[in-house]
Design an enzyme around this catalytic site. Structure first.
Site, PDB file in Angstrom:
ATOM      1  CE1 TYR A 177      10.810  28.141  -5.685  1.00  0.00           C
ATOM      2  CE2 TYR A 177      12.933  27.495  -6.586  1.00  0.00           C
ATOM      3  CZ  TYR A 177      12.047  28.479  -6.169  1.00  0.00           C
ATOM      4  OH  TYR A 177      12.417  29.795  -6.239  1.00  0.00           O
ATOM      5  CB  SER A 179      15.375  25.926 -19.473  1.00  0.00           C
ATOM      6  OG  SER A 179      14.903  25.165 -20.562  1.00  0.00           O
TER       7      SER A 179
HETATM    8  N1  LIG Z   1      13.026  33.940  -4.837  1.00  0.00           N
HETATM    9  C1  LIG Z   1      11.847  33.861  -5.383  1.00  0.00           C
HETATM   10  O1  LIG Z   1      10.814  34.213  -4.783  1.00  0.00           O
HETATM   11  C2  LIG Z   1      11.734  33.330  -6.784  1.00  0.00           C
HETATM   12  C3  LIG Z   1      10.547  33.505  -7.501  1.00  0.00           C
HETATM   13  C4  LIG Z   1      10.488  33.024  -8.809  1.00  0.00           C
HETATM   14  C5  LIG Z   1      11.584  32.375  -9.361  1.00  0.00           C
HETATM   15  N2  LIG Z   1      12.712  32.178  -8.615  1.00  0.00           N
HETATM   16  C6  LIG Z   1      13.889  31.450  -9.174  1.00  0.00           C
HETATM   17  O2  LIG Z   1      14.245  32.046 -10.401  1.00  0.00           O
HETATM   18  C7  LIG Z   1      14.208  31.049 -11.428  1.00  0.00           C
HETATM   19  C8  LIG Z   1      13.835  31.681 -12.756  1.00  0.00           C
HETATM   20  O3  LIG Z   1      12.535  32.227 -12.724  1.00  0.00           O
HETATM   21  P1  LIG Z   1      11.293  31.526 -13.457  1.00  0.00           P
HETATM   22  O4  LIG Z   1      11.585  30.086 -13.620  1.00  0.00           O
HETATM   23  O5  LIG Z   1      10.070  31.901 -12.739  1.00  0.00           O
HETATM   24  O6  LIG Z   1      11.223  32.272 -14.854  1.00  0.00           O
HETATM   25  P2  LIG Z   1      12.217  32.480 -16.109  1.00  0.00           P
HETATM   26  O7  LIG Z   1      13.530  31.848 -15.881  1.00  0.00           O
HETATM   27  O8  LIG Z   1      12.158  33.920 -16.431  1.00  0.00           O
HETATM   28  O9  LIG Z   1      11.427  31.714 -17.277  1.00  0.00           O
HETATM   29  C9  LIG Z   1      11.267  30.322 -17.271  1.00  0.00           C
HETATM   30  C10 LIG Z   1      10.489  29.946 -18.529  1.00  0.00           C
HETATM   31  O10 LIG Z   1      11.254  30.293 -19.689  1.00  0.00           O
HETATM   32  C11 LIG Z   1      11.352  29.161 -20.560  1.00  0.00           C
HETATM   33  N3  LIG Z   1      12.689  29.236 -21.154  1.00  0.00           N
HETATM   34  C12 LIG Z   1      13.881  29.186 -20.516  1.00  0.00           C
HETATM   35  N4  LIG Z   1      14.897  29.362 -21.369  1.00  0.00           N
HETATM   36  C13 LIG Z   1      14.332  29.513 -22.599  1.00  0.00           C
HETATM   37  C14 LIG Z   1      14.860  29.722 -23.900  1.00  0.00           C
HETATM   38  N5  LIG Z   1      16.182  29.832 -24.101  1.00  0.00           N
HETATM   39  N6  LIG Z   1      13.987  29.811 -24.946  1.00  0.00           N
HETATM   40  C15 LIG Z   1      12.649  29.705 -24.745  1.00  0.00           C
HETATM   41  N7  LIG Z   1      12.088  29.527 -23.521  1.00  0.00           N
HETATM   42  C16 LIG Z   1      12.930  29.420 -22.460  1.00  0.00           C
HETATM   43  C17 LIG Z   1      11.126  27.951 -19.701  1.00  0.00           C
HETATM   44  O11 LIG Z   1      10.516  26.920 -20.434  1.00  0.00           O
HETATM   45  P3  LIG Z   1      11.329  25.576 -20.826  1.00  0.00           P
HETATM   46  O12 LIG Z   1      11.443  24.781 -19.570  1.00  0.00           O
HETATM   47  O13 LIG Z   1      10.443  24.945 -21.840  1.00  0.00           O
HETATM   48  O14 LIG Z   1      12.653  25.990 -21.375  1.00  0.00           O
HETATM   49  C18 LIG Z   1      10.149  28.483 -18.652  1.00  0.00           C
HETATM   50  O15 LIG Z   1       8.823  28.401 -19.138  1.00  0.00           O
HETATM   51  C19 LIG Z   1      13.187  30.034 -10.888  1.00  0.00           C
HETATM   52  O16 LIG Z   1      13.239  28.817 -11.569  1.00  0.00           O
HETATM   53  C20 LIG Z   1      13.598  29.975  -9.441  1.00  0.00           C
HETATM   54  O17 LIG Z   1      14.755  29.187  -9.284  1.00  0.00           O
HETATM   55  C21 LIG Z   1      12.809  32.675  -7.353  1.00  0.00           C
END
Ligand SMILES: NC(=O)c1ccc[n+]([C@@H]2O[C@H](COP(=O)([O-])OP(=O)(O)OC[C@H]3O[C@@H](n4cnc5c(N)ncnc54)[C@H](OP(=O)(O)O)[C@@H]3O)[C@@H](O)[C@H]2O)c1
Length: 276
Positions: A46, A235
């Site tokens: 990351y 977030s």
């Molecule tokens: N192992 C893997 O291959 C892999 C792949 C992808 C992700 N991951 C991990 O999983 C975590 C989560 O996945 P992700 O970040 O891809 O997606 P996610 O958590 O499903 O969504 C993140 C998005 O949601 C928004 N958000 C978060 N809380 C919110 C709320 N209460 N209201 C409105 N918007 C909200 C965030 O924007 P704001 O910042 O503006 O809140 C961001 O744009 C990653 O950060 C990473 O640590 C792992």
């Protein structure tokens, strides 16, 4: 497992990439820590290590023994030649001397037996408490568990949200049968962008308005209704982090789950593992 995993954590993908000011992202992580979210998920990948450095700055001053820090090694670093070096670099960026969980980010060409050996060595040396995998499907898990030492795997981190339920077909039943927890990534479908119509769906909106919450909180409650599942929404906004924590305690009724299920049914045949 020595330490039980908290049900809710904070992801860090796309933090430290300039989407939000750094002070705001640190404040968001600290808002979560202050409210009692102790698990943070990060990876050497990351932002080329800058997400780990950001986490290091966010957790400085907190009681390390109360935190649950997860990081991941690139597949090409997951062998005898590189794993230890990668792990030590992650620890340095995070400002800690151990990880609670170290994951193989996805499968690469290093044999599983070699990765398991390196993970177990790191565990014996006290650099990690436990190890696991990510983006593993059912056959990968079977192969891992058939590898000497492979049953020590403590978690599988895969994509899972209301709009992407492929893992429910045979992977989650297999993991349940083997007592292996799911760490669900993209639990908010990246704010709904991974599945068109998810947040606007009448089913999600009805459940949200019945509880007086936002539709996105219903997505998180859906993932967390499954036992033995950890969700790691990301977030960079403190208000959103607090909203996510609130959603952890949202209980969906059988009728509400049926409504969501009808709108976004689980597949009835094997699907390729969804990944981001
Ligand atoms: N192992 C893997 O291959 C892999 C792949 C992808 C992700 N991951 C991990 O999983 C975590 C989560 O996945 P992700 O970040 O891809 O997606 P996610 O958590 O499903 O969504 C993140 C998005 O949601 C928004 N958000 C978060 N809380 C919110 C709320 N209460 N209201 C409105 N918007 C909200 C965030 O924007 P704001 O910042 O503006 O809140 C961001 O744009 C990653 O950060 C990473 O640590 C792992």
């Amino acid at each position: 497992m020595n330490t039980p995993m908290p049900r809710l954590g904070m992801g860090t993908w796309h933090l430290a990439e300039g989407r939000h000011p750094e002070t705001q992202e640190i404040a968001a992580l600290r808002a979560g820590l202050d409210a009692g979210i102790t698990l943070i998920d990060t990876a050497e990948m990351y932002a080329d290590g800058r997400a780990e450095s950001l986490v290091g700055r966010a957790i400085a001053g907190y009681d390390r023994s109360r935190l649950f820090i997860v990081s991941k090694v690139y597949p090409h670093n997951a062998g005898r030649r590189h794993l230890r070096r990668s792990l030590e670099a992650s620890l340095k960026r995070l400002g800690t001397d151990y990880l609670d969980m170290y994951l193989l980010h996805w499968r690469g060409s290093v044999p599983l037996a070699e990765t398991v050996e390196c993970m177990e060595q790191a565990k014996d040396d006290g650099l990690i408490r436990n190890w696991g995998v990510s983006n593993f499907d059912t056959n990968d898990m079977r192969e891992l568990f058939a590898t000497p030492g492979g049953e020590a795997c403590a978690v599988n981190q895969d994509l899972y949200h209301l709009g992407s339920r492929g893992v429910e077909y045979d992977l989650l039943p297999w993991m349940d049968a083997h007592g292996l927890p799911l760490m669900a990534y993209c639990p908010l479908a990246q704010a709904g962008t991974l599945r068109r119509g998810l947040l606007e769906s009448p089913a999600v909106r009805t459940v949200a308005s019945d509880h007086g919450v936002e539709p996105i909180q219903v997505l998180l409650a859906f993932v967390l209704h499954r036992p033995d599942t950890i969700a790691i929404p990301c977030s960079g906004n403190a208000e959103h982090v607090r909203a996510n924590l609130q959603a952890r305690d949202l209980k969906l009724s059988a009728d509400e789950l049926a409504l969501l299920d009808q709108a976004f049914p689980a597949p009835t045949s094997k699907q390729p593992l969804d990944m981001e």
